[in-house]
Design an enzyme around this catalytic site. Sequence first.
Site, PDB file in Angstrom:
ATOM      1  CG  HIS A 196      47.769  71.928  36.835  1.00  0.00           C
ATOM      2  ND1 HIS A 196      48.544  71.593  35.757  1.00  0.00           N
ATOM      3  CD2 HIS A 196      47.192  70.779  37.250  1.00  0.00           C
ATOM      4  CE1 HIS A 196      48.423  70.302  35.516  1.00  0.00           C
ATOM      5  NE2 HIS A 196      47.617  69.772  36.399  1.00  0.00           N
TER       6      HIS A 196
HETATM    7  C1  UD1 Z   1      43.003  67.808  38.290  1.00  0.00           C
HETATM    8  C2  UD1 Z   1      43.688  66.435  38.341  1.00  0.00           C
HETATM    9  C3  UD1 Z   1      45.088  66.541  37.750  1.00  0.00           C
HETATM   10  C4  UD1 Z   1      45.052  67.167  36.379  1.00  0.00           C
HETATM   11  C5  UD1 Z   1      44.346  68.497  36.462  1.00  0.00           C
HETATM   12  C6  UD1 Z   1      44.233  69.185  35.129  1.00  0.00           C
HETATM   13  C7  UD1 Z   1      43.156  64.938  40.200  1.00  0.00           C
HETATM   14  C8  UD1 Z   1      43.634  64.433  41.492  1.00  0.00           C
HETATM   15  N1  UD1 Z   1      43.845  65.974  39.699  1.00  0.00           N
HETATM   16  O1  UD1 Z   1      43.733  68.668  39.150  1.00  0.00           O
HETATM   17  O2  UD1 Z   1      45.630  65.239  37.655  1.00  0.00           O
HETATM   18  O3  UD1 Z   1      46.366  67.352  35.920  1.00  0.00           O
HETATM   19  O4  UD1 Z   1      43.019  68.268  36.976  1.00  0.00           O
HETATM   20  O5  UD1 Z   1      43.587  70.397  35.250  1.00  0.00           O
HETATM   21  O6  UD1 Z   1      42.198  64.431  39.662  1.00  0.00           O
HETATM   22  N2  UD1 Z   1      38.447  74.567  39.727  1.00  0.00           N
HETATM   23  C9  UD1 Z   1      37.657  75.525  39.152  1.00  0.00           C
HETATM   24  N3  UD1 Z   1      36.944  75.173  38.039  1.00  0.00           N
HETATM   25  C10 UD1 Z   1      36.990  73.928  37.498  1.00  0.00           C
HETATM   26  C11 UD1 Z   1      37.795  72.963  38.106  1.00  0.00           C
HETATM   27  C12 UD1 Z   1      38.540  73.296  39.218  1.00  0.00           C
HETATM   28  O7  UD1 Z   1      37.593  76.656  39.592  1.00  0.00           O
HETATM   29  O8  UD1 Z   1      36.309  73.682  36.485  1.00  0.00           O
HETATM   30  C13 UD1 Z   1      39.249  74.948  40.914  1.00  0.00           C
HETATM   31  C14 UD1 Z   1      38.612  74.610  42.228  1.00  0.00           C
HETATM   32  O9  UD1 Z   1      38.901  75.635  43.117  1.00  0.00           O
HETATM   33  C15 UD1 Z   1      39.321  73.355  42.657  1.00  0.00           C
HETATM   34  C16 UD1 Z   1      40.699  73.547  42.042  1.00  0.00           C
HETATM   35  O10 UD1 Z   1      40.486  74.269  40.846  1.00  0.00           O
HETATM   36  O11 UD1 Z   1      39.331  73.208  44.028  1.00  0.00           O
HETATM   37  C17 UD1 Z   1      41.405  72.257  41.756  1.00  0.00           C
HETATM   38  O12 UD1 Z   1      40.588  71.411  40.941  1.00  0.00           O
HETATM   39  P1  UD1 Z   1      40.679  69.817  41.087  1.00  0.00           P
HETATM   40  O13 UD1 Z   1      39.808  69.188  40.080  1.00  0.00           O
HETATM   41  O14 UD1 Z   1      40.506  69.432  42.516  1.00  0.00           O
HETATM   42  O15 UD1 Z   1      42.174  69.496  40.775  1.00  0.00           O
HETATM   43  P2  UD1 Z   1      43.120  70.046  39.626  1.00  0.00           P
HETATM   44  O16 UD1 Z   1      44.204  70.812  40.276  1.00  0.00           O
HETATM   45  O17 UD1 Z   1      42.361  70.693  38.524  1.00  0.00           O
END
Ligand code: UD1
Length: 367
Positions: free
Chosen positions: A208
Amino acid sequence: MTKPTIVLVAGARPNFMKVAPVWRALTATKKFRLVLVHTGQHYDDNMSKVFFDDLRLPKPDAYLGVGSASHAEQTARIMLAFEPVLLDADADLVVVVGDVNSTMACTLVAVKRDVPVAHVEAGLRSFDRTMPEETNRRVTDILSDLLFIHSPEARDNLVREGVDPAKIHFAGNVMIDSLQYYAADAEKSNVLKTLGLEGTRFGLVTLHRPSNVDDPAVLASLMGALAEVGKDCPLVFPVHPRTRAVIERMGIEADGRHVRLIEPAGYLDFMKLMRYSSVVLTDSGGIQEETTALGIPCLTIRNNTERPVTVEVGTNRLVGTRPERIVSEARDALQRGAGNAKIPDHWDGQAAPRIAQVITGFLYEQS
Ligand code: UD1
């Protein structure tokens, strides 16, 4: 005397299993009023609610519902939503864990409001400024009053950056507290049966990191490597929503026979999958630690790690992102297993009680 108030912050999936043992250990002291805050950085049921259920965490006292956005916007939303909750709680200490945006955002708010911060999992450094987490770690650490580390090199990193050594406490690894505490519950999970994996040899994958999944060409090349590994040992891949979005948008083909894509797994299901897997391929930070504690060979699909102890002492190998190397290292790991790996010092299931003890001294000696 009224009990001091501690605000515990959780925001994203890798926070929940770190907060749970700290919450339990602080509760056991009966010396504090605890306020559990969930920022809502992760919000899907399979990224959040299932973890609260699996870990038997109480419903958060405050849910900030910030959701996904750019780094600036998400961080800003967390800060705006956290400040009134912090003031309303009249907090004496804020406890943050890990290195996600919620960790840094809530630290900034607390410090500006003159509330001390304790950082659990302090001092980790990948020395890679392109990782968003590296900025979160550095900012959080320089502002924290109590820094709980889980390996000796974290102390060196912090001291080099000017942190007062008196603030640093070698508590151990709270993630391993959870791994041990919930082991019996995880064993009861039906996930192997549901996936038809009982008694079979399989490998487990997670990917991820933005550097691996945001560029479709990079992700497609990694999927190719996984398909190759899957011919030797079928792989199960619970797909993070970030990764799923790129796979679907770009129509990246997964070789379904050898690499099985499934929805993100809950905590107990994932622990069971990990314990019974022959090899794990990942770019996660926490999984490098959990596989080390479980003695499962781990191949980290990155060029650096903020957790070098898992390579020096544990079962982890940094294999980079070149497909040929990933395939050959996976074959080697499948053949040789975990070798003479050891469990690092203080990864013993008692990190959170040590943290609670230090916090008790900090809050009761201050007042
Ligand atoms: C975040 C953390 C990362 C951690 C990871 C674990 C930061 C900078 N990054 O990254 O350190 O390793 O979480 O998962 O804080 N999304 C969903 N549903 C959710 C959450 C996210 O669909 O419940 C999708 C959204 O499209 C979002 C994307 O996933 O834009 C990324 O989510 P985000 O929280 O921005 O970063 P992660 O890649 O999850």
